[in-house]
Design a protein around this motif. Structure first.
Motif, PDB file in Angstrom:
ATOM      1  N   GLU A  75       0.824  -1.211   0.000  1.00  0.00           N
ATOM      2  CA  GLU A  75       0.000   0.000   0.000  1.00  0.00           C
ATOM      3  C   GLU A  75       0.855   1.255   0.000  1.00  0.00           C
ATOM      4  OE1 GLU A  75      -2.485  -0.578   3.381  1.00  0.00           O
ATOM      5  OE2 GLU A  75      -3.953  -1.775   2.273  1.00  0.00           O
ATOM      6  N   GLU A  76       1.959   1.219   0.761  1.00  0.00           N
ATOM      7  CA  GLU A  76       2.859   2.375   0.785  1.00  0.00           C
ATOM      8  C   GLU A  76       3.495   2.594  -0.581  1.00  0.00           C
ATOM      9  OE1 GLU A  76       2.695  -0.006   2.979  1.00  0.00           O
ATOM     10  OE2 GLU A  76       2.724   0.820   5.019  1.00  0.00           O
ATOM     11  N   LYS A  77       3.928   1.517  -1.227  1.00  0.00           N
ATOM     12  CA  LYS A  77       4.538   1.629  -2.550  1.00  0.00           C
ATOM     13  C   LYS A  77       3.532   2.135  -3.579  1.00  0.00           C
ATOM     14  CE  LYS A  77       7.891  -2.068  -1.689  1.00  0.00           C
ATOM     15  NZ  LYS A  77       8.279  -3.459  -1.997  1.00  0.00           N
ATOM     16  N   ASP A  78       2.288   1.704  -3.460  1.00  0.00           N
ATOM     17  CA  ASP A  78       1.254   2.166  -4.380  1.00  0.00           C
ATOM     18  C   ASP A  78       1.028   3.665  -4.241  1.00  0.00           C
ATOM     19  OD1 ASP A  78       0.514  -0.032  -5.916  1.00  0.00           O
ATOM     20  OD2 ASP A  78      -0.796  -0.832  -4.361  1.00  0.00           O
ATOM     21  N   ALA A  79       1.016   4.151  -3.007  1.00  0.00           N
ATOM     22  CA  ALA A  79       0.812   5.581  -2.788  1.00  0.00           C
ATOM     23  C   ALA A  79       1.951   6.392  -3.387  1.00  0.00           C
ATOM     24  CB  ALA A  79       0.689   5.857  -1.290  1.00  0.00           C
ATOM     25  N   ILE A  80       3.178   5.908  -3.201  1.00  0.00           N
ATOM     26  CA  ILE A  80       4.346   6.591  -3.762  1.00  0.00           C
ATOM     27  C   ILE A  80       4.306   6.550  -5.285  1.00  0.00           C
ATOM     28  CG2 ILE A  80       6.856   6.453  -3.990  1.00  0.00           C
ATOM     29  CD1 ILE A  80       6.872   5.455  -1.045  1.00  0.00           C
ATOM     30  N   ALA A  81       3.972   5.384  -5.835  1.00  0.00           N
ATOM     31  CA  ALA A  81       3.912   5.239  -7.292  1.00  0.00           C
ATOM     32  C   ALA A  81       2.852   6.154  -7.891  1.00  0.00           C
ATOM     33  CB  ALA A  81       3.616   3.782  -7.658  1.00  0.00           C
ATOM     34  N   HIS A  82       1.713   6.276  -7.224  1.00  0.00           N
ATOM     35  CA  HIS A  82       0.639   7.156  -7.701  1.00  0.00           C
ATOM     36  C   HIS A  82       1.120   8.605  -7.780  1.00  0.00           C
ATOM     37  CE1 HIS A  82      -3.453   8.616  -8.319  1.00  0.00           C
ATOM     38  NE2 HIS A  82      -3.204   9.532  -7.393  1.00  0.00           N
ATOM     39  N   GLN A  83       1.829   9.057  -6.748  1.00  0.00           N
ATOM     40  CA  GLN A  83       2.335  10.433  -6.729  1.00  0.00           C
ATOM     41  C   GLN A  83       3.401  10.639  -7.815  1.00  0.00           C
ATOM     42  OE1 GLN A  83       1.436  13.249  -4.898  1.00  0.00           O
ATOM     43  NE2 GLN A  83       2.800  14.142  -6.425  1.00  0.00           N
ATOM     44  N   CYS A  84       4.257   9.662  -7.984  1.00  0.00           N
ATOM     45  CA  CYS A  84       5.301   9.764  -9.018  1.00  0.00           C
ATOM     46  C   CYS A  84       4.688   9.878 -10.411  1.00  0.00           C
ATOM     47  CB  CYS A  84       6.223   8.556  -8.948  1.00  0.00           C
ATOM     48  SG  CYS A  84       7.325   8.546  -7.514  1.00  0.00           S
ATOM     49  N   ALA A  85       3.646   9.115 -10.665  1.00  0.00           N
ATOM     50  CA  ALA A  85       2.978   9.176 -11.971  1.00  0.00           C
ATOM     51  C   ALA A  85       2.413  10.566 -12.223  1.00  0.00           C
ATOM     52  CB  ALA A  85       1.877   8.126 -12.047  1.00  0.00           C
ATOM     53  N   GLU A  86       1.967  11.228 -11.152  1.00  0.00           N
ATOM     54  CA  GLU A  86       1.428  12.583 -11.281  1.00  0.00           C
ATOM     55  C   GLU A  86       2.508  13.588 -11.682  1.00  0.00           C
ATOM     56  OE1 GLU A  86      -1.890  13.714 -10.758  1.00  0.00           O
ATOM     57  OE2 GLU A  86      -2.243  11.563 -10.989  1.00  0.00           O
ATOM     58  N   LEU A  87       3.752  13.308 -11.354  1.00  0.00           N
ATOM     59  CA  LEU A  87       4.850  14.220 -11.686  1.00  0.00           C
ATOM     60  C   LEU A  87       5.236  14.168 -13.158  1.00  0.00           C
ATOM     61  CD1 LEU A  87       7.250  13.559  -8.646  1.00  0.00           C
ATOM     62  CD2 LEU A  87       5.624  15.440  -8.924  1.00  0.00           C
ATOM     63  N   ILE A  88       4.905  13.065 -13.825  1.00  0.00           N
ATOM     64  CA  ILE A  88       5.337  12.844 -15.205  1.00  0.00           C
ATOM     65  C   ILE A  88       4.404  13.551 -16.175  1.00  0.00           C
ATOM     66  CG2 ILE A  88       5.752  11.093 -16.964  1.00  0.00           C
ATOM     67  CD1 ILE A  88       6.322   9.122 -14.639  1.00  0.00           C
ATOM     68  N   LYS A  89       4.999  14.244 -17.142  1.00  0.00           N
ATOM     69  CA  LYS A  89       4.221  14.925 -18.187  1.00  0.00           C
ATOM     70  C   LYS A  89       4.274  14.103 -19.469  1.00  0.00           C
ATOM     71  CE  LYS A  89       5.114  19.600 -16.414  1.00  0.00           C
ATOM     72  NZ  LYS A  89       5.820  19.164 -15.208  1.00  0.00           N
ATOM     73  N   ASP A  90       3.172  14.072 -20.197  1.00  0.00           N
ATOM     74  CA  ASP A  90       3.148  13.351 -21.469  1.00  0.00           C
ATOM     75  C   ASP A  90       4.238  13.885 -22.392  1.00  0.00           C
ATOM     76  OD1 ASP A  90       1.059  11.823 -20.621  1.00  0.00           O
ATOM     77  OD2 ASP A  90      -0.488  12.889 -21.739  1.00  0.00           O
TER      78      ASP A  90
END
Length: 259
Positions: A75-90
Motif C-alpha cells: 500500500e505504501e509503494k502504491d501511494a508513492i507510485a501514484h504520486q510519481c505518476a502525477e509528476l510525469i508529463k506526457d
C-alpha cells in the motif's frame, strides 16, 4: 585509476567470472599484485568480498528476491507510485530504476505518450504490449534474483541516452542525506542513471529513514525530489532541506486505486 573505481572493477570481475587469483586481477586491471592485495584487504573489511588463498570471491548477494520484496509494504509503494505518476508529463522520457516501486509506477503509465528507459525487466514486462509507450531496454548481464540487467554494458548504454526524469530507488537514506545501497553491483548503474537525467526523483518509503546500506550512491545535492509515504527523521529532514531537496509526503492510496 582511482582506488574506488578499481575496486568496483574487481567486484564486477568476481561477480561475472567467479573466484579469481591476485595475478589474474592484477593483469586485467594493469596494476601490481601488491595493489590488488591492498584492495582485497579493504574490500574484505567492508564485507564486499571474501579473501581466499591467493585471491578472492565476491560476497553473496544479500538482497531479497524480487518476488518476496514485491509483497512487502504494497500500500505504501502504491501511494508513492501514484504520486510519481502525477509528476510525469506526457511526451517525457523517464528512466526507471530497478525495484518493486518502479514496477508499481510502470503500472500507472499505461496509455500515456512516454518513452520509458529501464533495465528493470518487471517494468519491461508490464509495458511491452502498450503501443503508446516507447520502451528503451538497457542491455546487460541478467541478475535473476532481482529481475534486472546490470554490468558494464548497462553503464555503456546509459551514456547513450538522456531522460527528463529519473525515478531512483534506494536501500536507505542516511541522516546526512546520503543515498545508500546494499548491493554494490547496482551503485555504478545508479550513478550513471543520475548523470543521464535532468531531474532525480528518489522514491523511498518510511522504512528507508534513517537508511542502511554499505555503498554510497550519491549525496543529497544530487537529488531534486524525494517522494515518501511519511516524513523522514529530523536529522535527515534537515539535511534534505539544506540541500534544497523537495520532499513530497503522500498518504496511503485509496483501496479502490490499488493494483
Amino acid at each position: 585509476m582511482f582506488p574506488e573505481r578499481r575496486r568496483e572493477l574487481i567486484l564486477r570481475t568476481l561477480r561475472t567470472d567467479g573466484a579469481a587469483p591476485v595475478r589474474v586481477l592484477a593483469e586485467r586491471l594493469g596494476v601490481s599484485a601488491a595493489t590488488i592485495r591492498r584492495d582485497l584487504v579493504q574490500l574484505d573489511k567492508e564485507g564486499r568480498l571474501s579473501r581466499v588463498h591467493g585471491g578472492a570471491v565476491a560476497a553473496a548477494d544479500t538482497d531479497d528476491p524480487f518476488a518476496e520484496v514485491a509483497l512487502v509494504r504494497v500500500e505504501e509503494k502504491d501511494a508513492i507510485a501514484h504520486q510519481c505518476a502525477e509528476l510525469i508529463k506526457d511526451g517525457e522520457a523517464v528512466l526507471l530504476d530497478i525495484g518493486t516501486t518502479a514496477h508499481r509506477l510502470a503500472r500507472r503509465l499505461h496509455g500515456r505518450s512516454l518513452t520509458v528507459i529501464t533495465s528493470n525487466l518487471a517494468v519491461y514486462e508490464e509495458l511491452k504490449d502498450d503501443r503508446d509507450v516507447q520502451i528503451v531496454l538497457l542491455g546487460g548481464i541478467l541478475r535473476r534474483s532481482y529481475n534486472s540487467l546490470v554490468g558494464f554494458l548497462t553503464e555503456d548504454n546509459l551514456r547513450q541516452v538522456h531522460a527528463d526524469r529519473l525515478f531512483l530507488g534506494t536501500s536507505g537514506v542516511r541522516p546526512d542525506g546520503a543515498v545508500m545501497d546494499t548491493t554494490t553491483v547496482e551503485v555504478p548503474l545508479k550513478r550513471a542513471m543520475i548523470a543521464a537525467s535532468d531531474q532525480v526523483v528518489l522514491v523511498a518509503d518510511a522504512d528507508k529513514f534513517p537508511g542502511r546500506g554499505i555503498a554510497r550512491v550519491c549525496g543529497p545535492e544530487d537529488v531534486d525530489v524525494v517522494v515518501t509515504n511519511a516524513p523522514a527523521d529530523s536529522a535527515t529532514s534537515a539535511a534534505l532541506r539544506e540541500a534544497k531537496v523537495e520532499v513530497i509526503a503522500v498518504a496511503r492510496e485509496p483501496a479502490r486505486e490499488q493494483v
